[in-house]
Design an enzyme around this catalytic site. Structure first.
Site, PDB file in Angstrom:
ATOM      1  N   ASP A 193     -11.665 -20.881 -39.038  1.00  0.00           N
ATOM      2  CA  ASP A 193     -11.278 -19.666 -38.324  1.00  0.00           C
ATOM      3  C   ASP A 193     -11.090 -18.529 -39.317  1.00  0.00           C
ATOM      4  N   THR A 230      -8.853 -13.481 -37.392  1.00  0.00           N
ATOM      5  CA  THR A 230      -8.877 -12.080 -36.967  1.00  0.00           C
ATOM      6  C   THR A 230      -7.554 -11.818 -36.246  1.00  0.00           C
ATOM      7  N   THR A 266     -19.432 -18.289 -21.426  1.00  0.00           N
ATOM      8  CA  THR A 266     -18.652 -17.651 -20.365  1.00  0.00           C
ATOM      9  C   THR A 266     -19.484 -17.439 -19.107  1.00  0.00           C
ATOM     10  N   ASP A 267     -18.795 -17.302 -17.982  1.00  0.00           N
ATOM     11  CA  ASP A 267     -19.491 -16.971 -16.728  1.00  0.00           C
ATOM     12  C   ASP A 267     -19.985 -15.519 -16.728  1.00  0.00           C
ATOM     13  N   GLU A 268     -19.463 -14.709 -17.679  1.00  0.00           N
ATOM     14  CA  GLU A 268     -19.821 -13.284 -17.661  1.00  0.00           C
ATOM     15  C   GLU A 268     -21.298 -13.050 -17.963  1.00  0.00           C
ATOM     16  N   TYR A 323     -19.751  -7.333 -24.716  1.00  0.00           N
ATOM     17  CA  TYR A 323     -19.263  -8.706 -24.906  1.00  0.00           C
ATOM     18  C   TYR A 323     -20.195  -9.704 -24.218  1.00  0.00           C
ATOM     19  N   SER A 324     -20.444  -9.504 -22.925  1.00  0.00           N
ATOM     20  CA  SER A 324     -21.230 -10.516 -22.208  1.00  0.00           C
ATOM     21  C   SER A 324     -22.681 -10.535 -22.695  1.00  0.00           C
ATOM     22  N   SER A 342     -23.570 -10.019 -25.782  1.00  0.00           N
ATOM     23  CA  SER A 342     -23.580 -10.767 -27.054  1.00  0.00           C
ATOM     24  C   SER A 342     -23.455 -12.268 -26.792  1.00  0.00           C
ATOM     25  N   LYS A 343     -22.673 -12.649 -25.771  1.00  0.00           N
ATOM     26  CA  LYS A 343     -22.559 -14.076 -25.443  1.00  0.00           C
ATOM     27  C   LYS A 343     -23.888 -14.569 -24.851  1.00  0.00           C
ATOM     28  N   ASN A 367     -12.585 -17.454 -16.088  1.00  0.00           N
ATOM     29  CA  ASN A 367     -11.371 -16.950 -16.768  1.00  0.00           C
ATOM     30  C   ASN A 367     -10.336 -18.041 -16.993  1.00  0.00           C
ATOM     31  N   ASN A 390      -7.441  -9.054  -8.855  1.00  0.00           N
ATOM     32  CA  ASN A 390      -6.499  -8.740  -9.933  1.00  0.00           C
ATOM     33  C   ASN A 390      -5.150  -8.292  -9.380  1.00  0.00           C
ATOM     34  N   ARG A 441     -12.232   0.114 -15.990  1.00  0.00           N
ATOM     35  CA  ARG A 441     -13.041  -0.301 -17.150  1.00  0.00           C
ATOM     36  C   ARG A 441     -14.488   0.147 -16.906  1.00  0.00           C
TER      37      ARG A 441
HETATM   38  P1  NAD Z   1      -9.764 -15.655 -28.787  1.00  0.00           P
HETATM   39  O1  NAD Z   1     -10.143 -14.238 -29.003  1.00  0.00           O
HETATM   40  O2  NAD Z   1      -8.384 -15.980 -28.345  1.00  0.00           O
HETATM   41  O3  NAD Z   1     -10.023 -16.485 -30.131  1.00  0.00           O
HETATM   42  C1  NAD Z   1     -11.156 -16.316 -30.915  1.00  0.00           C
HETATM   43  C2  NAD Z   1     -10.923 -17.020 -32.244  1.00  0.00           C
HETATM   44  O4  NAD Z   1     -12.119 -16.897 -33.031  1.00  0.00           O
HETATM   45  C3  NAD Z   1      -9.781 -16.418 -33.072  1.00  0.00           C
HETATM   46  O5  NAD Z   1      -8.990 -17.445 -33.621  1.00  0.00           O
HETATM   47  C4  NAD Z   1     -10.503 -15.655 -34.169  1.00  0.00           C
HETATM   48  O6  NAD Z   1      -9.759 -15.562 -35.373  1.00  0.00           O
HETATM   49  C5  NAD Z   1     -11.761 -16.486 -34.338  1.00  0.00           C
HETATM   50  N1  NAD Z   1     -12.875 -15.693 -34.893  1.00  0.00           N
HETATM   51  C6  NAD Z   1     -13.302 -14.478 -34.483  1.00  0.00           C
HETATM   52  N2  NAD Z   1     -14.329 -14.077 -35.240  1.00  0.00           N
HETATM   53  C7  NAD Z   1     -14.560 -15.073 -36.144  1.00  0.00           C
HETATM   54  C8  NAD Z   1     -15.512 -15.259 -37.178  1.00  0.00           C
HETATM   55  N3  NAD Z   1     -16.433 -14.321 -37.470  1.00  0.00           N
HETATM   56  N4  NAD Z   1     -15.488 -16.406 -37.884  1.00  0.00           N
HETATM   57  C9  NAD Z   1     -14.559 -17.359 -37.617  1.00  0.00           C
HETATM   58  N5  NAD Z   1     -13.624 -17.228 -36.659  1.00  0.00           N
HETATM   59  C10 NAD Z   1     -13.634 -16.100 -35.921  1.00  0.00           C
HETATM   60  O7  NAD Z   1     -10.841 -16.222 -27.781  1.00  0.00           O
HETATM   61  P2  NAD Z   1     -10.682 -17.296 -26.598  1.00  0.00           P
HETATM   62  O8  NAD Z   1     -10.241 -16.602 -25.377  1.00  0.00           O
HETATM   63  O9  NAD Z   1      -9.954 -18.459 -27.112  1.00  0.00           O
HETATM   64  O10 NAD Z   1     -12.222 -17.684 -26.380  1.00  0.00           O
HETATM   65  C11 NAD Z   1     -12.828 -18.719 -27.140  1.00  0.00           C
HETATM   66  C12 NAD Z   1     -14.274 -18.874 -26.711  1.00  0.00           C
HETATM   67  O11 NAD Z   1     -14.328 -19.196 -25.332  1.00  0.00           O
HETATM   68  C13 NAD Z   1     -15.111 -17.617 -26.887  1.00  0.00           C
HETATM   69  O12 NAD Z   1     -16.386 -18.003 -27.342  1.00  0.00           O
HETATM   70  C14 NAD Z   1     -15.199 -17.020 -25.491  1.00  0.00           C
HETATM   71  O13 NAD Z   1     -16.385 -16.300 -25.331  1.00  0.00           O
HETATM   72  C15 NAD Z   1     -15.171 -18.277 -24.643  1.00  0.00           C
HETATM   73  N6  NAD Z   1     -14.608 -18.129 -23.285  1.00  0.00           N
HETATM   74  C16 NAD Z   1     -13.369 -17.553 -23.111  1.00  0.00           C
HETATM   75  C17 NAD Z   1     -12.828 -17.489 -21.827  1.00  0.00           C
HETATM   76  C18 NAD Z   1     -11.461 -16.888 -21.577  1.00  0.00           C
HETATM   77  O14 NAD Z   1     -11.074 -16.718 -20.418  1.00  0.00           O
HETATM   78  N7  NAD Z   1     -10.676 -16.578 -22.592  1.00  0.00           N
HETATM   79  C19 NAD Z   1     -13.554 -17.991 -20.735  1.00  0.00           C
HETATM   80  C20 NAD Z   1     -14.817 -18.555 -20.964  1.00  0.00           C
HETATM   81  C21 NAD Z   1     -15.317 -18.630 -22.244  1.00  0.00           C
HETATM   82  O1  DAU Z   2     -14.786 -14.760 -17.205  1.00  0.00           O
HETATM   83  C1  DAU Z   2     -14.556 -15.273 -18.481  1.00  0.00           C
HETATM   84  C2  DAU Z   2     -14.063 -14.175 -19.382  1.00  0.00           C
HETATM   85  O2  DAU Z   2     -12.708 -13.909 -19.002  1.00  0.00           O
HETATM   86  C3  DAU Z   2     -14.132 -14.526 -20.865  1.00  0.00           C
HETATM   87  O3  DAU Z   2     -15.468 -14.688 -21.224  1.00  0.00           O
HETATM   88  C4  DAU Z   2     -13.493 -13.428 -21.716  1.00  0.00           C
HETATM   89  O4  DAU Z   2     -13.475 -13.810 -23.079  1.00  0.00           O
HETATM   90  C5  DAU Z   2     -12.074 -13.209 -21.244  1.00  0.00           C
HETATM   91  O5  DAU Z   2     -11.489 -12.137 -21.955  1.00  0.00           O
HETATM   92  C6  DAU Z   2     -12.048 -12.909 -19.740  1.00  0.00           C
HETATM   93  O6  DAU Z   2     -12.649 -11.617 -19.482  1.00  0.00           O
HETATM   94  P1  DAU Z   2     -12.036 -10.616 -18.401  1.00  0.00           P
HETATM   95  O7  DAU Z   2     -12.487  -9.241 -18.737  1.00  0.00           O
HETATM   96  O8  DAU Z   2     -12.270 -11.097 -17.022  1.00  0.00           O
HETATM   97  O9  DAU Z   2     -10.455 -10.817 -18.742  1.00  0.00           O
HETATM   98  P2  DAU Z   2      -9.251  -9.770 -18.844  1.00  0.00           P
HETATM   99  O10 DAU Z   2      -7.999 -10.582 -18.934  1.00  0.00           O
HETATM  100  O11 DAU Z   2      -9.492  -8.731 -19.878  1.00  0.00           O
HETATM  101  O12 DAU Z   2      -9.284  -9.053 -17.421  1.00  0.00           O
HETATM  102  C7  DAU Z   2      -9.192  -9.786 -16.217  1.00  0.00           C
HETATM  103  C8  DAU Z   2      -9.370  -8.781 -15.080  1.00  0.00           C
HETATM  104  O13 DAU Z   2      -8.226  -7.911 -15.052  1.00  0.00           O
HETATM  105  C9  DAU Z   2     -10.565  -7.875 -15.248  1.00  0.00           C
HETATM  106  O14 DAU Z   2     -11.130  -7.608 -13.975  1.00  0.00           O
HETATM  107  C10 DAU Z   2      -9.986  -6.592 -15.835  1.00  0.00           C
HETATM  108  C11 DAU Z   2      -8.603  -6.534 -15.246  1.00  0.00           C
HETATM  109  N1  DAU Z   2      -7.563  -5.917 -16.075  1.00  0.00           N
HETATM  110  C12 DAU Z   2      -7.416  -6.341 -17.371  1.00  0.00           C
HETATM  111  C13 DAU Z   2      -6.472  -5.782 -18.196  1.00  0.00           C
HETATM  112  C14 DAU Z   2      -6.336  -6.243 -19.630  1.00  0.00           C
HETATM  113  C15 DAU Z   2      -6.712  -4.946 -15.545  1.00  0.00           C
HETATM  114  O15 DAU Z   2      -6.813  -4.588 -14.344  1.00  0.00           O
HETATM  115  N2  DAU Z   2      -5.762  -4.408 -16.365  1.00  0.00           N
HETATM  116  C16 DAU Z   2      -5.618  -4.761 -17.672  1.00  0.00           C
HETATM  117  O16 DAU Z   2      -4.738  -4.185 -18.367  1.00  0.00           O
END
Ligand code: NAD
Ligand code: DAU
Length: 351
Positions: free
Chosen positions: A34, A37, A130-132, A156-157, A159-160, A185, A255, A286
């Site tokens: 890791d 960041t 991700t589903d995005e 973001y989506s 790049s994924k 999510n 939301n 957004r």
């Molecule tokens: P997060 O942002 O909480 O954690 C990301 C981690 O990656 C951090 O520990 C960061 O330090 C590390 N990182 C970032 N850039 C790096 C680099 N260049 N080299 C090494 N480490 C690095 O993210 P998360 O929410 O835990 O998501 C993890 C994975 O799951 C991601 O790939 C995301 O796309 C995917 N995902 C997230 C969600 C969600 O709801 N959070 C849903 C579906 C998929």
């Molecule tokens: O669907 C999977 C994705 O879920 C992951 O791939 C992403 O890494 C993860 O961040 C998440 O993305 P979202 O954009 O859906 O999550 P977020 O928590 O940022 O926002 C959830 C919803 O809430 C979205 O519709 C935006 C809205 N939102 C978010 C924030 C931070 C608000 O209305 N207010 C806010 O302040």
């Protein structure tokens, strides 16, 4: 016994997965890579000790000297790749880091695996996505399946999606034994408080405005992080290489309803002078905001027997209780960088 490289294992889902793997596969050696960041936090790994079956490496997945060296040195046979820039709002204000880490970093890992794993059929590279990548649904569209065409709408989506395509190409071109999961999510312990659920919970606790983008009627499909980890485990153990798997909770919420639910729970847990729903503040939407996500998790349920163990009711209660009990954890992550991001992102709220 496996030697498993977990990338991004100090982040939200990655650290939950390290805890999951240590508990369920104690014989395996974990290498947690890791870059730490703003989203990576060693405190998420409390209780995981350095030793014969665990090593933490502070490094970047884009580092093309470190990664091949690590594959050779540690004889990595399994990769679970979480490391990414993960926050959509940050990808809008600064897309470059997303392209570097999510696209180039994934490419660098794939190259190291390809160059090290020649003809080793027991190895696995699981890419967590991700589903995005599927884009946005209308209200009455069917949920995303594994064959829904990609239509990403944010940096973001996109790049994924690019990384998912690279992973797919390495299977078809080089026969690399890859797997991809696309999850909805997540919520649960250790989620960084830039994301909706922890952000709203902490603001509500502190009596600050609760920012809801636009009309708040956007829909997300929520899954507890522990169920996501179980899903990844099931795929890793049972899937044929080259397959993709949707993981989701069949749990769609607007939301605004989530924000109201958090307010109601918190009013019960920590009564305040007035209902916390009064703190809800609609703010500018957004840009390019996807309206609805919904995952059809039928394939993983039918073929691997996976299903969520948490109901949303039990999961949210457990999560909010965790944030209440772990105030020191979230107070410590709100450092200077976090405060700057919050000030910029929610400029109109002046918080
Ligand atoms: P997060 O942002 O909480 O954690 C990301 C981690 O990656 C951090 O520990 C960061 O330090 C590390 N990182 C970032 N850039 C790096 C680099 N260049 N080299 C090494 N480490 C690095 O993210 P998360 O929410 O835990 O998501 C993890 C994975 O799951 C991601 O790939 C995301 O796309 C995917 N995902 C997230 C969600 C969600 O709801 N959070 C849903 C579906 C998929
Ligand atoms: O669907 C999977 C994705 O879920 C992951 O791939 C992403 O890494 C993860 O961040 C998440 O993305 P979202 O954009 O859906 O999550 P977020 O928590 O940022 O926002 C959830 C919803 O809430 C979205 O519709 C935006 C809205 N939102 C978010 C924030 C931070 C608000 O209305 N207010 C806010 O302040």
């Amino acid at each position: 016994m496996k030697t498993i490289l977990i990338t991004g294992g100090a982040g939200f889902i990655g650290s939950n997965f390290v805890h999951h793997w240590r508990k369920h596969h104690p014989e395996d050696r974990i290498i947690n890579l890791d870059a730490l960041t703003y989203a990576g936090n060693p405190e998420n790994l409390t209780g995981i000790e350095e030793g014969a079956n665990y090593r933490f490496v502070h490094g970047d997945i884009c580092d093309n000297e470190l990664i091949p060296k690590l594959f050779e040195e540690e004889k990595i046979d399994t990769v679970v790749h979480f490391a990414a820039e993960s926050h959509v709002d940050r990808s809008i204000s600064g897309p470059e880091a997303f392209i570097k880490t999510n696209v180039h970093g994934t490419f660098n890992l794939l190259e190291a695996a390809r160059n090290t794993w020649a003809n080793d059929s027991g190895c696995r590279f699981l890419h967590v996505s991700t589903d995005e990548v599927y884009g946005s649904l209308e209200a009455d569209d069917p949920a995303f399946t594994e064959t829904t065409p990609f239509a990403p709408n944010s940096p973001y989506s996109a790049s994924k999606a690019a990384s998912d395509h690279l992973v797919r190409a390495y299977f078809h071109t080089y026969g690399l034994p890859v797997l991809t999961t696309n999850c909805s999510n997540n919520y649960g312990p250790y989620q960084f408080p830039e994301k909706l659920i922890p952000l709203v919970f902490i603001n509500a606790l502190e009596g600050k405005p609760l920012p809801v983008y636009g009309d708040g009627k956007q829909i997300r499909d929520w899954l507890h992080v522990a169920d996501h980890c179980r899903g990844i485990d099931a795929v890793l153990q049972n899937s044929h290489p080259g397959e993709t798997w949707n993981i989701g909770g069949c749990n769609e919420w607007t939301n605004i309803d989530i924000v109201r639910l958090i307010c109601r729970h918190l009013d019960e847990l920590r009564p305040a002078d007035r209902p916390r729903e009064e703190l809800i503040t609609h703010v500018t939407d957004r840009p390019g905001h996807d309206r609805r996500y919904a995952i059809d998790a039928g394939k993983i349920m039918r073929e691997l027997g996976w299903k969520p163990e948490y109901t949303f009711e039990t999961g949210i209660q457990q999560t909010l209780a965790w944030y209440l009990e772990n105030q020191t954890w979230w107070e410590r992550v709100r450092d200077g960088e976090y405060r700057k991001f919050i000030r910029q992102q929610y400029e109109e709220l002046a918080i």
